[in-house]
Design a protein around this motif. Sequence first.
Motif, mmCIF file in Angstrom:
data_model
loop_
_atom_site.group_PDB
_atom_site.id
_atom_site.type_symbol
_atom_site.label_atom_id
_atom_site.label_comp_id
_atom_site.label_asym_id
_atom_site.label_seq_id
_atom_site.Cartn_x
_atom_site.Cartn_y
_atom_site.Cartn_z
ATOM 1 N N THR A 44 -16.684 0.267 4.353
ATOM 2 C CA THR A 44 -16.169 -0.393 3.667
ATOM 3 C C THR A 44 -14.936 0.088 2.252
ATOM 4 O OG1 THR A 44 -17.466 -2.313 4.210
ATOM 5 C CG2 THR A 44 -15.748 -2.824 2.573
ATOM 6 N N TRP A 47 -13.122 2.378 4.232
ATOM 7 C CA TRP A 47 -11.855 1.915 4.855
ATOM 8 C C TRP A 47 -10.803 1.062 3.791
ATOM 9 C CZ3 TRP A 47 -10.372 -3.691 4.311
ATOM 10 C CH2 TRP A 47 -9.667 -4.055 5.391
ATOM 11 N N SER A 48 -10.883 0.916 2.303
ATOM 12 C CA SER A 48 -10.344 0.173 1.458
ATOM 13 C C SER A 48 -9.374 1.544 1.144
ATOM 14 C CB SER A 48 -10.820 -0.208 0.882
ATOM 15 O OG SER A 48 -11.482 0.087 -0.337
ATOM 16 N N ARG A 51 -6.671 2.766 3.763
ATOM 17 C CA ARG A 51 -6.040 1.438 4.264
ATOM 18 C C ARG A 51 -4.765 1.363 2.264
ATOM 19 N NH1 ARG A 51 -7.034 -5.092 3.402
ATOM 20 N NH2 ARG A 51 -7.230 -4.614 1.651
ATOM 21 N N ASN A 52 -5.125 1.815 1.725
ATOM 22 C CA ASN A 52 -4.389 1.949 0.682
ATOM 23 C C ASN A 52 -3.531 3.422 0.832
ATOM 24 O OD1 ASN A 52 -5.159 0.228 -0.850
ATOM 25 N ND2 ASN A 52 -6.235 0.594 -1.761
ATOM 26 N N LYS A 54 -2.895 4.660 3.887
ATOM 27 C CA LYS A 54 -1.844 4.312 4.737
ATOM 28 C C LYS A 54 -0.251 3.486 4.155
ATOM 29 C CE LYS A 54 -1.078 2.305 8.859
ATOM 30 N NZ LYS A 54 -1.766 1.648 10.644
ATOM 31 N N LYS A 55 -0.135 2.451 3.050
ATOM 32 C CA LYS A 55 0.422 1.684 2.410
ATOM 33 C C LYS A 55 0.848 2.731 1.881
ATOM 34 C CE LYS A 55 -1.492 -3.183 2.567
ATOM 35 N NZ LYS A 55 -1.835 -3.777 1.026
#
Length: 61
Positions: A44, A47-48, A51-52, A54-55
């Motif tokens: 988890t 993943w966070s 994700r950040n 990628k943003k």
Amino acid sequence: MPFWAAVSTNSFGVVLAGLLVNLLVNLGLKYAIITGIIIFIISTFMWSILRNFKKSLSSSS
């Protein structure tokens, strides 16, 4: 979903499931549950971060 992303994701899932089953058999139920919870927390967290990341890549272009 692109082909190689799907293949790598499915492969990772199969390996992770195999590791969890192996832990359950070799360590016993208590330690396998503890290890599964630790792996879940780590995944988890990873993943966070991804994700950040990628943003930030998509906003910089």
